[in-house]
Design a protein around this motif. Structure first.
Motif, mmCIF file in Angstrom:
data_model
loop_
_atom_site.group_PDB
_atom_site.id
_atom_site.type_symbol
_atom_site.label_atom_id
_atom_site.label_comp_id
_atom_site.label_asym_id
_atom_site.label_seq_id
_atom_site.Cartn_x
_atom_site.Cartn_y
_atom_site.Cartn_z
ATOM 1 N N ARG A 108 0.861 -1.188 0.000
ATOM 2 C CA ARG A 108 0.000 0.000 0.000
ATOM 3 C C ARG A 108 0.894 1.234 0.000
ATOM 4 O O ARG A 108 1.849 1.317 0.772
ATOM 5 C CB ARG A 108 -0.905 -0.015 1.230
ATOM 6 C CG ARG A 108 -1.910 1.131 1.312
ATOM 7 C CD ARG A 108 -2.766 1.005 2.570
ATOM 8 N NE ARG A 108 -3.634 -0.164 2.506
ATOM 9 C CZ ARG A 108 -3.771 -1.032 3.493
ATOM 10 N NH1 ARG A 108 -3.069 -0.889 4.614
ATOM 11 N NH2 ARG A 108 -4.583 -2.067 3.364
ATOM 12 N N PHE A 109 0.604 2.205 -0.882
ATOM 13 C CA PHE A 109 1.395 3.445 -0.881
ATOM 14 C C PHE A 109 0.496 4.636 -1.158
ATOM 15 O O PHE A 109 -0.598 4.496 -1.710
ATOM 16 C CB PHE A 109 2.539 3.381 -1.910
ATOM 17 C CG PHE A 109 2.132 3.671 -3.334
ATOM 18 C CD1 PHE A 109 2.258 4.941 -3.872
ATOM 19 C CD2 PHE A 109 1.645 2.659 -4.154
ATOM 20 C CE1 PHE A 109 1.896 5.214 -5.180
ATOM 21 C CE2 PHE A 109 1.279 2.908 -5.466
ATOM 22 C CZ PHE A 109 1.404 4.196 -5.984
ATOM 23 N N TYR A 110 0.977 5.805 -0.759
ATOM 24 C CA TYR A 110 0.229 7.046 -0.961
ATOM 25 C C TYR A 110 0.710 7.695 -2.252
ATOM 26 O O TYR A 110 1.878 8.072 -2.385
ATOM 27 C CB TYR A 110 0.429 8.005 0.212
ATOM 28 C CG TYR A 110 -0.479 9.213 0.153
ATOM 29 C CD1 TYR A 110 -1.761 9.165 0.699
ATOM 30 C CD2 TYR A 110 -0.066 10.389 -0.459
ATOM 31 C CE1 TYR A 110 -2.605 10.261 0.639
ATOM 32 C CE2 TYR A 110 -0.907 11.488 -0.526
ATOM 33 C CZ TYR A 110 -2.172 11.415 0.024
ATOM 34 O OH TYR A 110 -3.010 12.503 -0.043
ATOM 35 N N LYS A 111 -0.191 7.855 -3.202
ATOM 36 C CA LYS A 111 0.129 8.447 -4.498
ATOM 37 C C LYS A 111 -0.021 9.962 -4.415
ATOM 38 O O LYS A 111 -1.096 10.483 -4.105
ATOM 39 C CB LYS A 111 -0.795 7.876 -5.566
ATOM 40 C CG LYS A 111 -0.527 8.368 -6.976
ATOM 41 C CD LYS A 111 -1.474 7.668 -7.946
ATOM 42 C CE LYS A 111 -1.263 8.138 -9.364
ATOM 43 N NZ LYS A 111 -2.191 7.445 -10.297
ATOM 44 N N ALA A 112 1.062 10.667 -4.690
ATOM 45 C CA ALA A 112 1.065 12.122 -4.570
ATOM 46 C C ALA A 112 0.279 12.755 -5.721
ATOM 47 O O ALA A 112 0.276 12.235 -6.843
ATOM 48 C CB ALA A 112 2.496 12.643 -4.565
ATOM 49 N N PRO A 113 -0.382 13.877 -5.474
ATOM 50 C CA PRO A 113 -1.049 14.600 -6.561
ATOM 51 C C PRO A 113 -0.042 14.974 -7.651
ATOM 52 O O PRO A 113 1.063 15.435 -7.358
ATOM 53 C CB PRO A 113 -1.600 15.851 -5.859
ATOM 54 C CG PRO A 113 -1.739 15.451 -4.424
ATOM 55 C CD PRO A 113 -0.613 14.503 -4.161
ATOM 56 N N GLY A 114 -0.403 14.746 -8.888
ATOM 57 C CA GLY A 114 0.484 15.036 -10.005
ATOM 58 C C GLY A 114 1.325 13.855 -10.456
ATOM 59 O O GLY A 114 1.952 13.917 -11.508
ATOM 60 N N GLU A 115 1.357 12.780 -9.673
ATOM 61 C CA GLU A 115 2.092 11.580 -10.061
ATOM 62 C C GLU A 115 1.389 10.893 -11.237
ATOM 63 O O GLU A 115 0.163 10.816 -11.283
ATOM 64 C CB GLU A 115 2.202 10.634 -8.865
ATOM 65 C CG GLU A 115 2.656 9.228 -9.193
ATOM 66 C CD GLU A 115 4.105 9.137 -9.656
ATOM 67 O OE1 GLU A 115 4.691 10.166 -9.999
ATOM 68 O OE2 GLU A 115 4.635 8.018 -9.687
ATOM 69 N N LYS A 116 2.162 10.386 -12.189
ATOM 70 C CA LYS A 116 1.614 9.777 -13.393
ATOM 71 C C LYS A 116 2.271 8.432 -13.633
ATOM 72 O O LYS A 116 3.262 8.083 -13.020
ATOM 73 C CB LYS A 116 1.845 10.693 -14.606
ATOM 74 C CG LYS A 116 1.257 12.091 -14.464
ATOM 75 C CD LYS A 116 1.648 12.961 -15.638
ATOM 76 C CE LYS A 116 1.134 14.385 -15.463
ATOM 77 N NZ LYS A 116 1.540 15.252 -16.593
#
Length: 617
Positions: A108-116
């Motif tokens: 499980r990981f936290y996807k940062a805003p703007g990550e593609k």
């Protein structure tokens, strides 16, 4: 490289499995053996006249165990961590230990805003062997992402493992001063929690000295007889944010656990099993303010994957829209804070003659300034197309000469004997891939963006010589993480982002033979700071710091723990530009002489000598 498309929106169901886990029977067998033993208790029967000749097996009871699942964070945790944009492929991980044998079922990981782009998750043992991998599917635009392995991977209690995810885009969440994490049987050490490595997906073995967490964790299962208490990630003593409480829902009761010949464990439930945990916060999570700091990368860039070879010659066309040469904007009027810990100097101040300028130097006061360092103004740099991803440019051919080129991202040097001159690099100049570092020289070049601030060092890591280099828009100027670094006649103007520990030159796991001579380091405009000269790593051997002009910092000159011959001579420190004091050093082991306190004007001309600068422990 064209930008990746945005991932599809929607909920995050279980990801498609692409596991390549090789079964390791030992943890499963240990658990199964313990459970079998627990299922057959032994009783000793004693009569009035004779003792029972041996133990007698009691009737086998039905063993009921609670199967539970936890992670360091749940999918319902609401976070607003700092976002970092390295613009390079990177593997980000967390080192953890389980208190008892169990299984890791996913990542499980936290996807940062703007990550593609796409992501893969992996589990590694302490030797760097990949135990399982999985590709994330149907990701949301940002927030928590989860992927499950084809088969849960058994792990041994007390051993260290690493769980990680790989980002091709290089935008990620990360916070310094992480502190230890705990959740049920899971825990991390207080230091070296977050780990990383740049390039293709591989074992992340490096860590940032600021002790980051990258918000990636295992999905861990274990069998327990007792209900698990609420679990809580433990933050740093200086950080009270991102604290959440997560109470996992127990798995249904199971009637029997038995190993099969491959070493895997078969669980026979008394009711159908569901491995979808239902997070139930016992207290509302602590949520950060919605505004996110505009932090740039906070881990030191290192390796990138090898791509096409590069040989660059001096251009004669396509002038750059952003010529290098000096930081943009005017110099602000400064009112340096006065430190009460330093005794007042004698009122008698005498004008100080400027030092001898180097041959051919246009420095007005003798010390390096934006006017006499960086890319020549007469050169119109060619904008060089990226060949690595984003705006980064990679060199893989030994002996390459880069002359008069504008690189709008990082310059990644993955070959020996590279020469960089008369050029502008808007990102970072780095020479490391994995454990390998490559030799290069850089001169008469500008490193850093014309506006904004990135937290990474301007130039690093080892086996390089920098001459008349202007570093701007970086939290750290030069990084020394290996042998044979020489920096002369260069100018560094530092900035900082929240959470940074800005340094002009910093040693980190450094080696032998550092020379830092006749440079100007101005840290007065940075707020999150350590020192213009920060030499404190115990692996440093033989250091020469001479004839530099420095200003700002908590302590302006920090030289501690170094070995061999350590020389600190004829440096000039701008009086009362520090926060706590001018010097913190191991004075008894340093060749210290000729250092003075001075005042300067806005062009770094020395206007007076305040007095001698003694060494302070």
């Amino acid at each position: 490289m064209a930008p990746n498309k945005h991932p599809r929106h929607g909920a995050n169901p279980r990801s498609a499995r692409t596991s390549r886990y090789l079964p390791r029977p030992r943890p499963a067998l240990l658990i199964a053996t313990a459970l079998v033993a627990a299922a057959i208790p032994v009783a000793a029967v004693v009569t009035r006249h004779t003792a029972n000749p041996g133990p007698v097996a009691a009737p086998e009871p039905r063993v009921t165990l609670q199967a539970k699942e936890v992670g360091f964070w749940s999918r319902d945790d609401r976070l607003s961590p700092p976002v970092h944009r390295d613009r390079s492929p990177v593997e980000l991980g967390t080192r953890f230990t389980a208190a008892q044998d169990g299984w890791v079922s996913g990542v499980r990981f936290y996807k940062a805003p703007g990550e593609k782009g796409s992501h893969t998750g992996s589990l590694w043992d302490s030797a760097g062997t990949r135990l399982a991998t999985v590709t994330f599917r149907d990701e949301s635009r940002s927030g928590w992402q989860e992927a499950r392995f084809d088969s849960a991977v058994p792990v041994v209690g007390g051993k260290v493992y690493t769980v990680s995810y790989h980002s091709e885009h290089g935008t990620y969440a990360g916070r310094p001063s992480a502190g230890a994490l705990r959740s049920g049987p899971l825990s991390t050490a207080a230091r070296h929690v977050g780990v990383y490595t740049y390039g293709p997906s591989r074992f992340p073995h490096r860590w940032n000295p600021k002790n980051y967490t990258y918000y990636v964790g295992p999905i861990y299962r274990w069998l327990d007889r007792e209900p698990a208490p609420s679990v809580r990630p433990v933050p740093s003593a200086t950080r009270s944010r991102d604290v959440v409480t997560y109470t996992p829902r127990p798995w249904p009761s199971v009637s029997r656990v038995s190993p099969n010949p491959s070493g895997e464990v078969t669980i026979e439930p008394s009711a159908p099993l569901s491995f979808e945990p239902t997070p139930g916060p016992s207290v509302p999570p602590v949520v950060e303010p919605s505004a996110e700091p505009s932090a740039e990368p906070s881990v030191v860039p290192s390796a990138r994957p090898s791509e096409e070879p590069t040989t660059v010659v001096s251009p004669s066309r396509e002038p750059s829209r952003t010529p290098g040469g000096e930081p943009t904007g005017g110099r602000p009027t400064r009112s340096p804070s006065r430190s009460p810990s330093v005794p007042a100097q004698s009122p008698a101040q005498s004008p100080a003659p400027p030092p001898t300028a180097p041959a051919g130097s246009a420095c007005p006061g003798g010390y390096p300034t934006p006017a006499c360092t960086g890319a020549p103004r007469s050169v119109s740099p060619l904008r060089k197309a990226a060949n690595l991803g984003g705006n980064d440019y990679q060199v893989t051919t030994p002996g390459t000469v880069i002359d008069g080129v504008h690189i709008t991202g990082d310059l990644v040097i993955n070959a020996d004997g590279v020469t960089v001159r008369n050029s502008q690099i808007d990102g970072t100049v780095i020479n490391e891939r994995g454990t390998r570092q490559y030799s290069f020289t850089i001169s008469d070049s500008t490193v850093g963006p014309a506006s904004g601030c990135v937290s990474t060092p301007g130039v690093g890591e080892s086996h390089y010589t920098a001459t008349r280099v202007l570093v701007r828009g970086h939290g750290d100027g030069f990084r020394v993480s290996g042998d044979d670094v020489t920096i002369r006649d260069s100018y560094v103007h530092l900035c900082s982002n929240p959470g940074d520990h800005s340094d002009g030159i910093q040693t980190y796991m450094a080696g032998k033979g550092l020379v830092f001579q006749h440079n100007t380091v101005d840290q007065r405009d940075a707020r999150d700071i350590t020192a213009p000269i920060f030499i404190t790593d115990p692996r440093v051997v033989d250091v020469t710091l001479t004839d530099n002009l420095v200003m700002g910092g908590t302590y302006s000159i920090q030289v501690k723990n170094a070995h061999g011959r350590v020389v600190v001579r004829n440096n000039r420190l701008v009086n009362r530009s520090w926060v706590y004091g001018p010097v913190e050093a191991d004075c008894s082991s340093i060749d210290w002489s000729g250092n003075t306190l001075v005042t300067v004007d806005d062009d770094y001309r020395v206007t007076s000598t305040v007095g001698a600068l003694p060494c302070h422990t």
